[in-house]
Scaffold this active site. Structure first.
Site, mmCIF file in Angstrom:
data_model
loop_
_atom_site.group_PDB
_atom_site.id
_atom_site.type_symbol
_atom_site.label_atom_id
_atom_site.label_comp_id
_atom_site.label_asym_id
_atom_site.label_seq_id
_atom_site.Cartn_x
_atom_site.Cartn_y
_atom_site.Cartn_z
ATOM 1 N N ASN A 12 0.641 -1.253 -0.736
ATOM 2 C CA ASN A 12 -0.188 -0.315 -0.025
ATOM 3 C C ASN A 12 0.947 1.456 -0.370
ATOM 4 O O ASN A 12 1.150 1.718 0.763
ATOM 5 C CB ASN A 12 -1.110 -0.038 1.375
ATOM 6 C CG ASN A 12 -1.471 0.947 0.902
ATOM 7 O OD1 ASN A 12 -2.213 2.214 0.282
ATOM 8 N ND2 ASN A 12 -2.804 1.197 2.124
ATOM 9 N N ARG A 104 -2.386 -1.925 -3.389
ATOM 10 C CA ARG A 104 -4.097 -1.543 -3.111
ATOM 11 C C ARG A 104 -3.284 0.265 -3.984
ATOM 12 O O ARG A 104 -2.893 0.786 -4.349
ATOM 13 C CB ARG A 104 -4.206 -0.700 -1.523
ATOM 14 C CG ARG A 104 -5.161 -0.109 -1.757
ATOM 15 C CD ARG A 104 -5.202 1.011 -0.492
ATOM 16 N NE ARG A 104 -6.251 2.110 -0.194
ATOM 17 C CZ ARG A 104 -6.332 2.916 0.556
ATOM 18 N NH1 ARG A 104 -4.855 3.857 0.474
ATOM 19 N NH2 ARG A 104 -7.043 3.643 0.527
ATOM 20 N N HIS A 193 -12.626 3.222 -0.644
ATOM 21 C CA HIS A 193 -12.618 1.725 0.934
ATOM 22 C C HIS A 193 -13.165 0.707 0.040
ATOM 23 O O HIS A 193 -14.412 -0.037 1.001
ATOM 24 C CB HIS A 193 -13.689 2.154 2.243
ATOM 25 C CG HIS A 193 -12.883 3.269 3.096
ATOM 26 N ND1 HIS A 193 -13.837 4.890 3.196
ATOM 27 C CD2 HIS A 193 -11.150 3.781 3.121
ATOM 28 C CE1 HIS A 193 -12.718 5.282 4.309
ATOM 29 N NE2 HIS A 193 -11.066 4.719 3.610
ATOM 30 N N ARG A 254 -11.757 15.951 7.139
ATOM 31 C CA ARG A 254 -12.376 16.159 5.928
ATOM 32 C C ARG A 254 -14.124 16.370 5.976
ATOM 33 O O ARG A 254 -14.761 16.274 7.214
ATOM 34 C CB ARG A 254 -12.465 14.708 4.981
ATOM 35 C CG ARG A 254 -10.996 14.519 4.360
ATOM 36 C CD ARG A 254 -11.360 13.449 2.962
ATOM 37 N NE ARG A 254 -10.422 12.762 2.735
ATOM 38 C CZ ARG A 254 -9.576 11.638 3.524
ATOM 39 N NH1 ARG A 254 -11.135 10.693 3.028
ATOM 40 N NH2 ARG A 254 -9.432 10.939 2.496
ATOM 41 N N GLU A 397 -8.213 -4.891 5.628
ATOM 42 C CA GLU A 397 -8.318 -4.859 3.818
ATOM 43 C C GLU A 397 -7.022 -5.602 2.818
ATOM 44 O O GLU A 397 -7.184 -5.709 2.154
ATOM 45 C CB GLU A 397 -7.641 -3.331 3.563
ATOM 46 C CG GLU A 397 -9.063 -2.451 4.030
ATOM 47 C CD GLU A 397 -9.224 -1.105 4.242
ATOM 48 O OE1 GLU A 397 -9.382 -0.641 2.987
ATOM 49 O OE2 GLU A 397 -8.480 -0.284 5.150
#
Length: 411
Positions: A12, A104, A193, A254, A397
């Protein structure tokens, strides 16, 4: 791929970091490790700085975590350092047991709906999507090219964050703007996601003792970045993030959903540039913008001490969560479970309790004792009488990427 090649290295690559895990996907044949066993995990961070740091844990040998600090110039140097750490444990990248490297990749657009073996054409398409993922895809591409240079003979597989959401119907994915303009600039809701939402929705069905095709789940991935999804029978039909990861829930830094005209207003009235507004909404908003903290533990501590700003930030966060739970209940028609996952979802009991409080008429409730339990295992936190299950399902993940990668290269 040889019959003994059962390991997958998951990478990743971020703009200044590389997270990695080496997993053995051997399905427990001949007394070997169970499928998905982690052999090593690690993180390289602050790449390009004088104080770069590599933390490596060799799980296969039961060794202690090793940490080194010093300048790591670029991603090429970072992956070479990772390869050296793995070799020191007898797990080197030159091992014939390594089946593939799984990457990823944040944005796959509409073209990539499944894990994909990377060739020049695939890499070119990932590059073409950089304008809609300028913070993520360039780093992902750098990681891919570096890994290809280290092992050009090995299959490199891209697993896309957006892929799980490509099953959304057009009426959920399209924005209500001019179609020609939207198509010309690839403006639509992609969602992110996806590996987490895929993994958690499937694990939630397992927790209920059902096949994923039989279960409708609302997944709440709540970390510093946060997103919700409506999953009907194993297929995503709606998700909260959009063209970028900015849309949707209140997040650590955010804003989530906001009137688009706010950006015009800030440019006209405050004299802010496009970059200023971008930084404001992505890095100086959300919880940190509301109260100065984006750590939910610290926010809860401040609330307990009577801090009104922290309490208001928490209330705004929860209000947005409830709106999405209600909206996705309407979208799905029938909900079998609401699943909380990621750092906040898995660990913040007050968030789970507050998000479902007052939703008893929708069949949702939380058992206080079950909700207070801390565990790394999937578990129910709703009372037996609840019509809709409430669950905590730790996400994985890296395992999802490894499983998808190995399934592709071993087919």
């Amino acid at each position: 791929m040889t019959a003994t090649a059962t390991r997958v290295l998951v990478l990743n690559s971020g703009s200044s970091s590389v997270k990695y895990q080496l997993l053995d996907m051997n399905p427990d044949s001949g007394g070997g490790p169970a499928a998905g066993t982690r052999l090593a995990v690690g993180l390289v961070e602050r790449i390009g700085e004088e104080t770069s740091r590599l933390a490596h844990t060799p799980l296969a040998t039961g060794g202690d975590k090793r940490e080194t600090e010093g300048p790591i110039a670029d991603h090429g140097a970072a992956l070479k350092a990772v390869a050296a750490e793995l070799s020191a444990d007898g797990l080197g990248l030159d091992s014939p047991q390594l089946a593939a490297i799984g990457h990823r990749v944040v944005h796959g657009g509409l073209k990539f709906t499944a894990p994909t073996v990377i060739d020049d054409a695939v890499l070119a398409e990932i590059e073409r999507l950089v304008p809609v993922a300028p913070l993520h895809n360039p780093a992902n591409i750098t990681g891919i090219r570096t890994a290809q240079a280290l092992r050009p003979d090995l299959p490199q597989v891209a697993v896309f964050d957006t892929a799980f959401h490509t099953t959304m119907p057009e009426y959920a994915a399209r924005y209500a703007i001019d179609v020609a303009t939207a198509d010309a600039h690839r403006i639509r809701r992609y969602g992110f996601h996806g590996t987490s939402h895929a993994y958690v929705s499937r694990k939630t069905a397992e927790l209920l003792g059902k096949d994923p095709s039989e279960v409708n789940v609302i997944v709440l991935h709540l970390g510093n970045g946060a997103s919700a999804s409506a999953v009907a029978g194993g297929r995503c039909v709606d998700t909260s993030m959009g063209l970028t990861p900015l849309e949707g829930l209140v997040m650590g830094t955010r804003s989530g959903d906001i009137d688009p005209a706010v950006t015009f207003h800030l440019k006209r009235v405050a004299g802010m540039s496009e970059d200023d507004v971008d930084v404001l909404l992505n890095k100086k908003s959300g919880l940190v913008g509301l109260c100065g903290d984006n750590d939910m533990r610290e926010i809860r501590r401040r609330i307990d001490e009577g801090d009104e700003r922290a309490e208001l930030a928490f209330d705004i966060y929860i209000h947005r969560l409830k709106k999405y739970i209600g909206a996705y209940t309407a979208v799905l028609g029938r909900v079998d479970a609401v699943a909380f996952t990621a750092g906040v979802g898995e660990n913040a009991a007050p968030v789970r309790a507050a998000a479902l409080a007052g939703l008893e008429e929708m069949g949702l409730a939380v058992d206080a004792d079950l909700n207070a339990v801390r565990s790394g295992e999937p578990r129910l936190i709703s009372p037996e009488c609840a019509r809709v299950a409430a669950a905590v399902v730790p996400t994985d993940e890296e395992l999802e990427i490894a499983q998808q990668t190995y399934a592709l290269v071993s087919a």
